[in-house]
Design a protein around this motif. Sequence first.
Motif, PDB file in Angstrom:
ATOM      1  N   PRO A 408       0.808  -1.225   0.000  1.00  0.00           N
ATOM      2  CA  PRO A 408       0.000   0.000   0.000  1.00  0.00           C
ATOM      3  C   PRO A 408       0.842   1.276   0.000  1.00  0.00           C
ATOM      4  CG  PRO A 408      -0.879  -1.588   1.556  1.00  0.00           C
ATOM      5  CD  PRO A 408       0.430  -2.131   1.118  1.00  0.00           C
ATOM      6  N   VAL A 409       1.993   1.229   0.663  1.00  0.00           N
ATOM      7  CA  VAL A 409       2.866   2.408   0.695  1.00  0.00           C
ATOM      8  C   VAL A 409       3.417   2.690  -0.699  1.00  0.00           C
ATOM      9  CG1 VAL A 409       5.052   3.295   1.618  1.00  0.00           C
ATOM     10  CG2 VAL A 409       3.459   2.077   3.119  1.00  0.00           C
ATOM     11  N   ALA A 456      11.727  -0.493  -0.616  1.00  0.00           N
ATOM     12  CA  ALA A 456      10.914  -0.073   0.530  1.00  0.00           C
ATOM     13  C   ALA A 456      11.086  -1.064   1.669  1.00  0.00           C
ATOM     14  CB  ALA A 456       9.442   0.021   0.139  1.00  0.00           C
ATOM     15  N   ALA A 457      11.250  -0.546   2.876  1.00  0.00           N
ATOM     16  CA  ALA A 457      11.418  -1.432   4.035  1.00  0.00           C
ATOM     17  C   ALA A 457      11.069  -0.671   5.298  1.00  0.00           C
ATOM     18  CB  ALA A 457      12.848  -1.956   4.114  1.00  0.00           C
ATOM     19  N   VAL A 480       9.393   2.837   5.553  1.00  0.00           N
ATOM     20  CA  VAL A 480       7.990   2.489   5.773  1.00  0.00           C
ATOM     21  C   VAL A 480       7.671   2.629   7.252  1.00  0.00           C
ATOM     22  CG1 VAL A 480       6.271   0.646   5.648  1.00  0.00           C
ATOM     23  CG2 VAL A 480       7.928   0.941   3.781  1.00  0.00           C
ATOM     24  N   LYS A 481       6.577   3.309   7.525  1.00  0.00           N
ATOM     25  CA  LYS A 481       6.138   3.513   8.903  1.00  0.00           C
ATOM     26  C   LYS A 481       5.663   2.189   9.482  1.00  0.00           C
ATOM     27  CE  LYS A 481       2.903   6.256  11.679  1.00  0.00           C
ATOM     28  NZ  LYS A 481       1.858   7.303  11.646  1.00  0.00           N
ATOM     29  N   ASN A 509       7.152   6.811   4.061  1.00  0.00           N
ATOM     30  CA  ASN A 509       5.960   6.433   3.280  1.00  0.00           C
ATOM     31  C   ASN A 509       5.779   7.252   2.001  1.00  0.00           C
ATOM     32  OD1 ASN A 509       5.399   4.592   5.262  1.00  0.00           O
ATOM     33  ND2 ASN A 509       3.318   5.258   5.657  1.00  0.00           N
ATOM     34  N   ASN A 510       6.820   7.977   1.584  1.00  0.00           N
ATOM     35  CA  ASN A 510       6.674   8.885   0.437  1.00  0.00           C
ATOM     36  C   ASN A 510       7.190   8.229  -0.842  1.00  0.00           C
ATOM     37  OD1 ASN A 510       6.436  11.023  -1.306  1.00  0.00           O
ATOM     38  ND2 ASN A 510       7.428  12.504   0.038  1.00  0.00           N
ATOM     39  N   SER A 511       6.456   7.239  -1.327  1.00  0.00           N
ATOM     40  CA  SER A 511       6.886   6.565  -2.554  1.00  0.00           C
ATOM     41  C   SER A 511       6.650   7.422  -3.787  1.00  0.00           C
ATOM     42  CB  SER A 511       6.173   5.218  -2.703  1.00  0.00           C
ATOM     43  OG  SER A 511       4.802   5.388  -2.975  1.00  0.00           O
ATOM     44  N   THR A 512       5.795   8.438  -3.672  1.00  0.00           N
ATOM     45  CA  THR A 512       5.627   9.365  -4.803  1.00  0.00           C
ATOM     46  C   THR A 512       6.967   9.983  -5.180  1.00  0.00           C
ATOM     47  OG1 THR A 512       3.337   9.889  -4.218  1.00  0.00           O
ATOM     48  CG2 THR A 512       4.524  11.510  -5.546  1.00  0.00           C
TER      49      THR A 512
END
Length: 565
Positions: A408-409, A456-457, A480-481, A509-512
Amino acid sequence: MTKTVGVLGGGQLGRMMVEPANRMKIPINILDAPGAPAKQISAHAGHIDGSFKDAESIKKLAQACDVITFEIEHINTKVLEELEGTVAIEPHWSTVRTIQDKYAQKEHLSSHGVAVAESISLDQATEDDLRSVGARYGYPFMLKSKTEAYDGKGNYPVKSAADIPDALKQLGSRPLYAEKWAEFKMELAVMAVKTSNGTLAYPTTETIHEDSICKLTYTPARGVSLEIRAAAEALAKKAVATFAGKGVFGVEMFLLADDTLLINEIAPRPHNSGHYTIEGTHVSQFEAHLRAITDLPLCEADLQLREPAAIMLNVLGGATPDSHVDIYDRAKQTARVRIHDYGKAEARPGRKMGHLTVTAASMRDAEALINPLVAAVDAQKGREPSVPQSVAPQPLVAIIMGSDSDLPVLAPAFSILDSFKIPYETRITSAHRTPDWMYSFVTSAEARGFRAIIAAAGGAAHLPGMAAALTTLPVIGVPVKASTLDGVDSLYSMVQMPRGEPVATVGINNSTNAALLAARILGAADERVRKCLRAFYEEHHEEVLRKDARLLEVGPAAYLEAMRK
């Protein structure tokens, strides 16, 4: 002073050598029959009509040039030896003589510590001799002619004792040798250039053969690690450095099941497996050959790919005299396919009539261009297509995560890349739970064509840092939070990498931003992606102005009320 070059042979290789010579104003004289392909594109009175094996014709050529070279190794080395001291011969006549005899070639390489398949001489072979080879090497083994062998002619795979009579029937009149079977998983080739300052190498090429003739080349070799490609290039340079003289050498080799390399054979001249270099590299193998033999500057950087991928397809004569022209007509429908016709008058089945080359930003993009033409070639032969006719886009960004709970992130990153039409591949690989799988994926990422990795981790968040330690590709970390510490632990794990192992880390959480940063990396060499980025930021600019105008129009209270709804 510009040196005049004389070439023994005026076939397609001579023709492709004339092209850069014309551009560089290097005088070049061809010894071959009237109307030979090389002479067709070089109109002057300095060419010599005759056989490139005829001693008197060779001596006549020597009088009209400063350096003699050749496009085929099956030449008269005795007369070249006699000419030594009167004209430069590149590569040296002794090199040609050694390479002409493929068994002598293998012995020469082996004596210099270059890996080749084990072999044994069989000048007067009998059935008993071949049965002894079978007992020594096992079956299958290769029976090969020492001389005058090319494109599979002069080779016979002896798969069992029952093949021995037919093998001798096919090859028995020639001087022979037997070679232990090399169980290879891929055939590779490296074009090496011996200059007065050392030996250089082009990128490692994958070669695909059909009916013992090279059909396709893929550069760089697909699915081959950087380490193996570097080893292949080093092996080619080591082998070529053992021979006297200067020029381009085509080095064919086997990649075995255990990832070791064996040299199959060497050609002391430009080679079919290097045709991709005309469009694919900064300096083609033909210009490199001319530069080497005339002592013009050349360096390793000149031999590198212009684009990340290049594919060459040989066009052979088919069942009808104009079958190759039909392939050219199909190729003309795609502007990015380069057509090279060899100017041969007669098209015979299996005769090399020309080749096609494509280059692209990725191997999959190159395959998408060439595969319909490969299918057309296959159809002419009545065969099923040997390659898929449609190819999925090459993924350029690898998105990896330690757990599916991170998906989801990463959803905003997927959305950005989809909107920019940047192909990507998403995988789950944990630095802690699947370290071997993570190692395998990351270390092969560059060879597979990826340009950036988003990792991401959460928690200890070692995945981006481990990825960065295993590749030279840019790695973008997405903290990731997690359920504790609000993702600050993950953030610190990424940004606090030791010197020398950078991870470009975005906000929690800022994958943008991770996707936008990946797009900027790709956009440095891709105008289409830069246009997507400009449009994205222009839309954000307009969105802010629209919101400001609305705020000014309705006032803050109404604006807030609309936001609550």
